[in-house]
Design an enzyme around this catalytic site. Structure first.
Site, PDB file in Angstrom:
ATOM      1  CB  ILE A  14      -1.057  -0.117   1.317  1.00  0.00           C
ATOM      2  CG1 ILE A  14      -1.880  -1.282   1.222  1.00  0.00           C
ATOM      3  CG2 ILE A  14      -1.936   1.333   1.322  1.00  0.00           C
ATOM      4  CD1 ILE A  14      -2.843  -1.272   2.197  1.00  0.00           C
ATOM      5  CG  HIS A  15       2.844   2.341  -3.770  1.00  0.00           C
ATOM      6  ND1 HIS A  15       2.497   3.062  -4.476  1.00  0.00           N
ATOM      7  CD2 HIS A  15       2.323   0.989  -4.148  1.00  0.00           C
ATOM      8  CE1 HIS A  15       1.951   2.429  -5.845  1.00  0.00           C
ATOM      9  NE2 HIS A  15       2.022   1.161  -5.561  1.00  0.00           N
ATOM     10  CB  ALA A  16       2.032   7.526  -2.808  1.00  0.00           C
ATOM     11  CB  ALA A  19      -2.127   4.925   0.602  1.00  0.00           C
TER      12      ALA A  19
END
Length: 85
Positions: A14-16, A19
């Protein structure tokens, strides 16, 4: 209250970008939606909190939904996770 567990399949976790998409999805519902990883819980609608969990590929999170539209929110969030994470 409804909840489900999901193991992250996205190789970046769950990166930028996901997210941000997840926070946006969480804001669609009246119910309180929280995500828990290794005993740490954050609200799904808060971008920075989601990123602070640092969820990696292969890790399992628990999604908990509680509120007036929890049935609809449960289906929506489950579909979101399966399609994007």
């Amino acid at each position: 209250m409804k909840k489900f567990e999901y193991t992250i399949k996205d190789e970046m976790g769950i990166h930028a970008r996901p997210a941000g998409m997840l926070a946006k999805e969480g804001k669609k519902y009246e119910s309180k939606i929280t995500i828990t990883k290794e005993g740490r819980t954050v609200e799904a609608s808060k971008l920075m909190a989601l990123m602070s969990l640092a969820v990696k590929c292969g890790q399992t999170v628990e999604v908990q939904i509680e509120g007036s539209d929890e049935e609809v929110a449960y289906e929506g969030m489950k579909s979101f996770f399966e399609a994007n994470l």
